[in-house]
Scaffold this active site. Structure first.
Site, PDB file in Angstrom:
ATOM      1  N   CYS A  10      32.288  33.789  34.576  1.00  0.00           N
ATOM      2  CA  CYS A  10      32.401  33.605  35.926  1.00  0.00           C
ATOM      3  C   CYS A  10      33.655  32.800  36.527  1.00  0.00           C
ATOM      4  O   CYS A  10      34.431  33.043  37.451  1.00  0.00           O
ATOM      5  CB  CYS A  10      31.223  32.757  36.638  1.00  0.00           C
ATOM      6  SG  CYS A  10      29.493  33.112  36.353  1.00  0.00           S
ATOM      7  N   ASP A  11      33.994  31.650  35.510  1.00  0.00           N
ATOM      8  CA  ASP A  11      34.990  30.606  35.980  1.00  0.00           C
ATOM      9  C   ASP A  11      36.243  30.717  35.020  1.00  0.00           C
ATOM     10  O   ASP A  11      37.010  29.854  35.509  1.00  0.00           O
ATOM     11  CB  ASP A  11      34.336  29.415  36.076  1.00  0.00           C
ATOM     12  CG  ASP A  11      33.095  29.297  37.164  1.00  0.00           C
ATOM     13  OD1 ASP A  11      33.201  30.027  38.181  1.00  0.00           O
ATOM     14  OD2 ASP A  11      32.166  28.674  36.734  1.00  0.00           O
TER      15      ASP A  11
ATOM     16  N   CYS B 135      29.255  28.795  33.095  1.00  0.00           N
ATOM     17  CA  CYS B 135      29.508  30.212  32.916  1.00  0.00           C
ATOM     18  C   CYS B 135      31.048  30.539  32.466  1.00  0.00           C
ATOM     19  O   CYS B 135      31.720  30.305  33.635  1.00  0.00           O
ATOM     20  CB  CYS B 135      29.004  30.837  34.226  1.00  0.00           C
ATOM     21  SG  CYS B 135      29.299  32.623  34.339  1.00  0.00           S
TER      22      CYS B 135
END
Ligand code: NDP
Length: 333
Positions: free
Chosen positions: A155-156, A152
């Protein structure tokens, strides 16, 4: 929704249950398909119970700009789009709960769903459990998930400021991730196992033109390096044409190689295709041995290996909801 295994974590109201504690409809999945189904069934006063899995909001919640959803000429951020759908569903009376399905009997009437701490009986069910990120399956990759390996980018990505990273894949997901990650990383290797791409022309061209992205085609990853150090230190790759093996130092390893449908749970109870997608008829009807399963419908990416778009997921969510209404009407509700 990452999978269909979920336990309701708050009791919520039982307004939707009738005197026998039977729901009119339960929707598994809170991505754009499940939420569209929720909007329609809620507006039909069916007070749907929506079970959110590990990935509330589904794939839209981990995407960036969506430029092809009609009505948004300037694009819309995926999380904003799905949050608006959620608000819209709740406004009309949909009830959303986190949950993990531990057992289901689709062939009982009413249908029985077991969420561990709570059992739910329902006249109809819409399976809109989506699809989850695919992994390469290398032991080193699995060992380093959360330590530099991620599926992701949204997300990261932030954790890779001024770092070197790679993205694996040759479809739109990989292009989108690579482009997004250039906001943080100074260098992004796009590694693809063949020389031809599934990505749309426009996204491929954008990624190819980006000065921070270097394409390595006909290249497979043999190992993610850094397991002993508990952080990604690099990769060992092999060129499938020349056979050359080499190491690249980098700190982040992102997967963009597609998704796996979250329907494994229904194996044996429902017809699935060879890759585990629900074999729907007319996009919404589920079958077992070719016969329609009464009251059980499906929508979105869990049954769609061909289009897999937010708008098609929403469209089939709407169709499933309308079939639920029709089914309930035909069965005296
Ligand atoms: P795709 O199935 O389109 O692409 C998957 C890619 O991963 C392929 O290049 C495939 O390689 C590669 N791959 C699969 N398994 C492996 C493996 N084990 N090892 C190495 N490589 C592997 O999936 P996407 O997620 O990219 O896209 C899915 C759908 O979502 C598409 O319809 C796409 O258009 C859409 N999408 C749209 C976006 C947008 O418009 N903003 C953003 C993201 C997705 P190979 O080609 O060799 O099989």
């Amino acid at each position: 929704m990452a999978d269909t295994q979920a336990t309701p974590t708050h009791s919520g109201s039982n307004a939707a249950d009738d005197s026998n504690g039977i729901r009119d409809t339960v929707i598994l999945g809170s991505g754009c398909s499940g939420l569209t189904a929720a909007i329609y069934t809620a507006r039909a006063n069916l007070k749907p119970l929506v079970i959110e899995g590990h990935e509330p909001g589904g794939q839209l919640s981990i995407t960036t700009m969506v430029e092809n959803f009609p009505g948004w000429p300037d694009g819309v951020q995926g999380p904003e789009l799905v949050e608006n759908m959620r608000k819209q569903a709740e406004k009309f009376g949909a009830e959303l709960q986190m949950g993990h399905l531990v057992a289901a009997d689709l062939h009982k009437s009413p249908i029985e769903l077991d969420f561990g701490s709570k059992k739910v009986r329902t006249r109809t069910l819409i399976v809109a459990s989506g699809a989850s990120a695919r992994w390469l399956g290398l032991p080193s990759e699995q060992a380093l998930i959360g330590h530099g390996v991620s599926s992701c980018a949204t997300c990261d990505g932030f954790f890779f400021m001024d770092k070197t990273i790679c993205v694996i894949g040759g479809g739109d997901s990989a292009m989108e991730e690579a482009m997004f990650l250039t906001r943080f990383a100074t260098k992004v290797y796009l590694i693809h196992r063949s020389g031809s791409f599934r990505a749309s022309k426009i996204m491929l061209e954008r990624a190819m033109a980006h000065p921070s992205i270097e394409f390595l085609t006909n290249t497979v990853v043999e190992e993610v390096l850094g397991v002993a150090e508990k952080e990604v230190r690099g990769i060992r790759i092999r060129n499938t044409e020349s056979g050359e093996v080499r190491k690249i130092e980098l700190q982040g390893f992102f997967l963009g190689i597609g998704h796996i449908p979250n329907a494994k749970f229904f194996q044996g109870q429902m017809d699935l295709d060879e890759d585990g997608y629900i074999l729907s008829t007319e996009n919404v009807f589920t079958t077992r041995n070719g016969q329609k399963i009464p009251g059980v419908f499906c929508s979105g990416d869990v049954q769609d290996r061909r289009y897999r778009q937010a708008i098609t997921a929403a469209g089939t969510g709407c169709m499933a909801a309308l079939e639920v209404e029709k089914y309930l009407e035909e069965h005296g509700r």
